[in-house]
Design a protein around this motif. Structure first.
Motif, short mmCIF file in Angstrom:
data_model
loop_
_atom_site.label_atom_id
_atom_site.label_comp_id
_atom_site.label_asym_id
_atom_site.label_seq_id
_atom_site.Cartn_x
_atom_site.Cartn_y
_atom_site.Cartn_z
N MET A 12 24.87 -21.94 12.61
CA MET A 12 24.92 -22.32 14.00
C MET A 12 24.02 -23.53 14.19
N PHE A 13 24.56 -24.51 14.87
CA PHE A 13 23.75 -25.68 15.17
C PHE A 13 23.46 -25.77 16.66
N ARG A 14 24.16 -24.93 17.44
CA ARG A 14 23.90 -24.89 18.88
C ARG A 14 24.26 -23.51 19.38
N ILE A 15 23.36 -22.90 20.13
CA ILE A 15 23.60 -21.59 20.72
C ILE A 15 23.31 -21.71 22.21
N ASP A 16 24.26 -21.33 23.04
CA ASP A 16 24.04 -21.39 24.48
C ASP A 16 22.85 -20.50 24.83
N PRO A 17 21.80 -21.05 25.41
CA PRO A 17 20.61 -20.25 25.70
C PRO A 17 20.86 -19.14 26.73
N LEU A 18 21.95 -19.22 27.48
CA LEU A 18 22.25 -18.19 28.47
C LEU A 18 23.19 -17.11 27.94
N SER A 19 23.67 -17.27 26.70
CA SER A 19 24.61 -16.30 26.16
C SER A 19 23.86 -15.11 25.56
N HIS A 20 24.57 -14.00 25.44
CA HIS A 20 23.99 -12.81 24.83
C HIS A 20 23.79 -13.00 23.33
N ALA A 21 24.56 -13.89 22.73
CA ALA A 21 24.42 -14.17 21.30
C ALA A 21 23.06 -14.79 21.00
N ASN A 22 22.49 -15.48 21.97
CA ASN A 22 21.19 -16.11 21.80
C ASN A 22 20.09 -15.09 21.47
N GLN A 23 20.30 -13.84 21.84
CA GLN A 23 19.31 -12.79 21.59
C GLN A 23 19.25 -12.40 20.11
N VAL A 24 20.34 -12.62 19.35
CA VAL A 24 20.37 -12.19 17.96
C VAL A 24 20.55 -13.34 16.97
N MET A 25 21.19 -14.41 17.40
CA MET A 25 21.46 -15.54 16.50
C MET A 25 20.26 -16.48 16.46
N GLN A 26 20.11 -17.17 15.34
CA GLN A 26 19.07 -18.18 15.20
C GLN A 26 19.71 -19.48 14.73
N MET A 27 19.03 -20.59 15.01
CA MET A 27 19.51 -21.87 14.53
C MET A 27 19.64 -21.81 13.02
N ASN A 28 20.66 -22.43 12.49
CA ASN A 28 20.96 -22.51 11.06
C ASN A 28 21.52 -21.23 10.46
N ASP A 29 21.81 -20.19 11.28
CA ASP A 29 22.55 -19.05 10.77
C ASP A 29 23.95 -19.52 10.41
N VAL A 30 24.48 -19.00 9.33
CA VAL A 30 25.85 -19.32 8.91
C VAL A 30 26.68 -18.07 9.16
N VAL A 31 27.69 -18.16 10.03
CA VAL A 31 28.54 -17.02 10.35
C VAL A 31 29.55 -16.83 9.22
N LEU A 32 29.49 -15.66 8.58
CA LEU A 32 30.40 -15.34 7.48
C LEU A 32 31.58 -14.50 7.94
N GLU A 33 31.32 -13.58 8.88
CA GLU A 33 32.37 -12.70 9.42
C GLU A 33 32.11 -12.41 10.88
N VAL A 34 33.20 -12.25 11.63
CA VAL A 34 33.15 -11.79 13.02
C VAL A 34 34.05 -10.57 13.10
#
Length: 83
Positions: free
Chosen positions: A1-23
């Protein structure tokens, strides 16, 4: 991830530079797409957009060289300024 919306719920668990492998068990390709139909691919956000409020999204990410399982609940977007 290079950008995470600070108002989204994903912001609570994701960090910058995480690579999403599966959803939700669906493999995400290097270009950020997932299998859609037979020979079609769409952006992985399609899997997330199919969710409803209260659903849980499960992610497998690569963080600091280690795979991690993350999850968060889809919630209502709350803008900073009332609309």
């Amino acid at each position: 991830m290079f950008r995470i919306d600070p108002l989204s719920h994903a912001n609570q668990v994701m960090q910058m530079n995480d690579v999403v492998l599966e959803v939700d068990g669906t493999t995400v390709a290097d270009d950020g797409t997932v299998q859609f139909r037979d020979d079609e691919r769409v952006d992985f956000s399609h899997v997330i957009r199919k969710k409803h409020l209260g659903d849980t999204i499960h992610l497998k990410v690569l963080r600091d060289g280690k795979e991690q399982q993350l999850s968060y609940e889809v919630g209502q977007f709350r803008p900073l300024v009332p609309v």
